[in-house]
Motif scaffolding. Structure first.
Motif, mmCIF file in Angstrom:
data_model
loop_
_atom_site.group_PDB
_atom_site.id
_atom_site.type_symbol
_atom_site.label_atom_id
_atom_site.label_comp_id
_atom_site.label_asym_id
_atom_site.label_seq_id
_atom_site.Cartn_x
_atom_site.Cartn_y
_atom_site.Cartn_z
ATOM 1 N N TYR A 197 -22.189 -3.743 -7.109
ATOM 2 C CA TYR A 197 -23.056 -4.837 -7.546
ATOM 3 C C TYR A 197 -22.495 -6.231 -7.260
ATOM 4 N N GLY A 198 -21.223 -6.337 -6.977
ATOM 5 C CA GLY A 198 -20.623 -7.640 -6.703
ATOM 6 C C GLY A 198 -20.163 -8.375 -7.937
ATOM 7 N N ALA A 199 -20.970 -8.324 -9.000
ATOM 8 C CA ALA A 199 -20.623 -8.953 -10.273
ATOM 9 C C ALA A 199 -21.291 -8.176 -11.400
ATOM 10 N N VAL A 200 -20.510 -7.804 -12.407
ATOM 11 C CA VAL A 200 -21.005 -6.975 -13.506
ATOM 12 C C VAL A 200 -20.470 -7.509 -14.823
ATOM 13 N N PHE A 201 -21.331 -7.525 -15.846
ATOM 14 C CA PHE A 201 -20.840 -7.704 -17.211
ATOM 15 C C PHE A 201 -20.820 -6.317 -17.839
ATOM 16 N N LEU A 202 -19.622 -5.806 -18.081
ATOM 17 C CA LEU A 202 -19.445 -4.483 -18.666
ATOM 18 C C LEU A 202 -19.273 -4.678 -20.170
ATOM 19 N N TYR A 203 -20.260 -4.252 -20.941
ATOM 20 C CA TYR A 203 -20.243 -4.553 -22.368
ATOM 21 C C TYR A 203 -20.021 -3.306 -23.218
ATOM 22 N N GLY A 204 -19.581 -3.562 -24.459
ATOM 23 C CA GLY A 204 -19.259 -2.468 -25.370
ATOM 24 C C GLY A 204 -17.868 -1.918 -25.103
ATOM 25 N N ILE A 205 -16.853 -2.767 -25.225
ATOM 26 C CA ILE A 205 -15.475 -2.359 -24.912
ATOM 27 C C ILE A 205 -14.641 -2.376 -26.183
ATOM 28 N N GLY A 206 -14.112 -1.215 -26.543
ATOM 29 C CA GLY A 206 -13.284 -1.100 -27.734
ATOM 30 C C GLY A 206 -13.711 0.040 -28.638
ATOM 31 N N GLY A 207 -15.018 0.345 -28.634
ATOM 32 C CA GLY A 207 -15.514 1.441 -29.445
ATOM 33 C C GLY A 207 -15.363 2.784 -28.739
ATOM 34 N N GLU A 208 -15.344 3.841 -29.531
ATOM 35 C CA GLU A 208 -15.196 5.189 -28.979
ATOM 36 C C GLU A 208 -16.452 5.594 -28.214
ATOM 37 N N LEU A 209 -16.262 6.146 -27.008
ATOM 38 C CA LEU A 209 -17.360 6.592 -26.165
ATOM 39 C C LEU A 209 -17.594 8.091 -26.356
ATOM 40 N N SER A 210 -18.567 8.637 -25.630
ATOM 41 C CA SER A 210 -18.943 10.039 -25.818
ATOM 42 C C SER A 210 -17.839 11.020 -25.437
ATOM 43 N N ASN A 211 -16.863 10.567 -24.652
ATOM 44 C CA ASN A 211 -15.755 11.454 -24.282
ATOM 45 C C ASN A 211 -14.609 11.392 -25.288
ATOM 46 N N GLY A 212 -14.797 10.616 -26.369
ATOM 47 C CA GLY A 212 -13.770 10.527 -27.398
ATOM 48 C C GLY A 212 -12.736 9.450 -27.168
ATOM 49 N N PHE A 213 -12.862 8.706 -26.069
ATOM 50 C CA PHE A 213 -11.917 7.641 -25.738
ATOM 51 C C PHE A 213 -12.638 6.292 -25.682
ATOM 52 N N THR A 214 -11.871 5.219 -25.733
ATOM 53 C CA THR A 214 -12.431 3.893 -25.520
ATOM 54 C C THR A 214 -12.319 3.537 -24.043
ATOM 55 N N HIS A 215 -13.179 2.627 -23.582
ATOM 56 C CA HIS A 215 -13.049 2.168 -22.196
ATOM 57 C C HIS A 215 -11.763 1.379 -22.021
ATOM 58 N N ASP A 216 -11.455 0.554 -23.016
ATOM 59 C CA ASP A 216 -10.229 -0.237 -23.004
ATOM 60 C C ASP A 216 -9.953 -0.662 -24.442
ATOM 61 N N GLY A 217 -8.744 -1.108 -24.704
ATOM 62 C CA GLY A 217 -8.374 -1.487 -26.054
ATOM 63 C C GLY A 217 -8.906 -2.851 -26.447
ATOM 64 N N ARG A 218 -9.210 -3.012 -27.726
ATOM 65 C CA ARG A 218 -9.551 -4.301 -28.304
ATOM 66 C C ARG A 218 -9.043 -4.320 -29.739
ATOM 67 N N ALA A 219 -8.492 -5.449 -30.149
ATOM 68 C CA ALA A 219 -8.067 -5.580 -31.538
ATOM 69 C C ALA A 219 -9.287 -5.524 -32.456
ATOM 70 N N ALA A 220 -9.018 -5.321 -33.733
ATOM 71 C CA ALA A 220 -10.108 -5.073 -34.686
ATOM 72 C C ALA A 220 -10.765 -6.336 -35.209
ATOM 73 N N ASP A 221 -10.134 -7.498 -35.018
ATOM 74 C CA ASP A 221 -10.530 -8.623 -35.853
ATOM 75 C C ASP A 221 -11.084 -9.843 -35.134
#
Length: 334
Positions: free
Chosen positions: A193-217
């Motif tokens: 796509y050349g440019a993407v906003f990938l949203y929803g990073i930090g919460g657990e996904l359907s595979n049981g893992f997060t896409h990437d880490g994010r602090a809680a606060d």
């Protein structure tokens, strides 16, 4: 070589001045001063993924109370919005300088970090995905306008960004490429796509893992709705053909409200942080609703000027062997 480096410094200044002007105008941001250090134990410093160690030291004049060099100003800015009595849909922007000693060296990573850190006051009804997307589109428009200005000033620096940014959730991308790692998924979508906003990073996904880490606060990454997406945060990724990789320019999001903060502290097993001064202010309704993020100054300059290494646009610390090897490839660090 000296004159070439000077010309590069002038080009870096052009990029920074052009983009910051575009961004301030499109998001209605007021420039403010910002700290390099904050007191330890207040909860003000950005915890990034929650595991990185800040640079810390005692302050003699404050009875050896410890200070930490900021990682970013994600939470400090929200307090500043309150102190400056910023109105809804207006915000602040600052030149953030930080040290992240746990960062791994790479062509796009350094222990020295420079960002445009920005934050805006929003209304409770703005806490939704569409408001987040609209804000991202405005930031992306500033990036596109800057790239066109750079090409006009330096014709060999050809503009490559697409006219529009594509929005994808981390769960969507996992469903599309379940056998790929998060970084592999980012590379695939950024190249397509050349440019993407990938949203929803930090919460657990359907595979049981997060896409990437994010602090809680700071960012709200745990809000869900019936459509299945969750998270009101994300990263702006572009495709960088020079390094043949997805290239993150910004991490941003709608900030946690009381419910999201308590939920995410529970998820991360760090509920004791609710006793820190920043968290108490939020839980006591003393802070405004907000959206904000950081946009990498060196990353933007590197991309706009079509350079292969972050050390070509910032002064940091590099080992001599690395510098010598890069010089053989005609890559000269500042």
């Amino acid at each position: 070589m000296g004159r070439n480096l000077l010309k590069r410094e002038q080009a870096i200044t052009f990029v920074k001045e052009t983009f910051s002007s575009n961004l301030k105008n499109i998001l209605k941001l007021i420039p403010v001063s910002s700290p390099l250090i904050v007191l330890d134990g207040t909860g003000i410093n950005d915890d990034l993924n929650g595991i990185e160690r800040p640079v810390a030291f005692p302050i003699k004049s404050l009875d050896e109370q410890r200070a930490v060099v900021v990682h970013s100003l994600a939470k400090w800015k929200r307090v500043r919005l309150k102190e400056l009595e910023i109105e809804p849909h207006e915000g602040i922007i600052t030149d953030m300088r930080a040290l992240r000693p746990d960062e791994d060296y790479s062509p796009i990573h350094s222990i020295y970090v420079d960002q445009w850190d920005w934050e805006k006051v929003i209304l409770p009804q703005d806490r939704n995905l569409q408001y987040l997307k609209d804000t991202v589109s405005n930031i992306y428009a500033a990036l596109v306008a800057t790239e066109k200005s750079v090409e006009a000033q330096y014709p060999d620096k050809k503009a490559i960004l697409p006219a529009q940014i594509t929005f994808l959730s981390s769960q969507e991308v996992l469903t599309m490429y379940p056998d790929k790692t998060p970084k592999e998924r980012e590379n695939i979508i950024a190249k397509e796509y050349g440019a993407v906003f990938l949203y929803g990073i930090g919460g657990e996904l359907s595979n049981g893992f997060t896409h990437d880490g994010r602090a809680a606060d700071y960012d709200d990454w745990s809000t869900e709705n019936e459509a299945g997406w969750h998270g009101l945060n994300g990263d702006i990724l572009v495709w960088n053909p020079l390094i043949n990789s997805a290239f993150e320019l910004s991490s941003m999001g709608i900030r946690v409200d009381k419910k999201a903060l308590l939920r995410q502290l529970e998820i991360r097993n760090c509920t004791e942080r609710a006793e820190l001064s920043f968290h108490k202010m939020l839980l006591n309704d003393e802070l405004p609703e907000a959206i904000g993020g950081g946009i990498g100054q060196s990353r933007v300059c590197m991309f706009m000027l079509k350079l292969a290494h972050i050390g070509e646009v910032q002064v940091s610390i590099w080992d001599q062997q690395r510098k010598d090897n890069l010089a053989k490839e005609n890559i000269f660090l500042l």
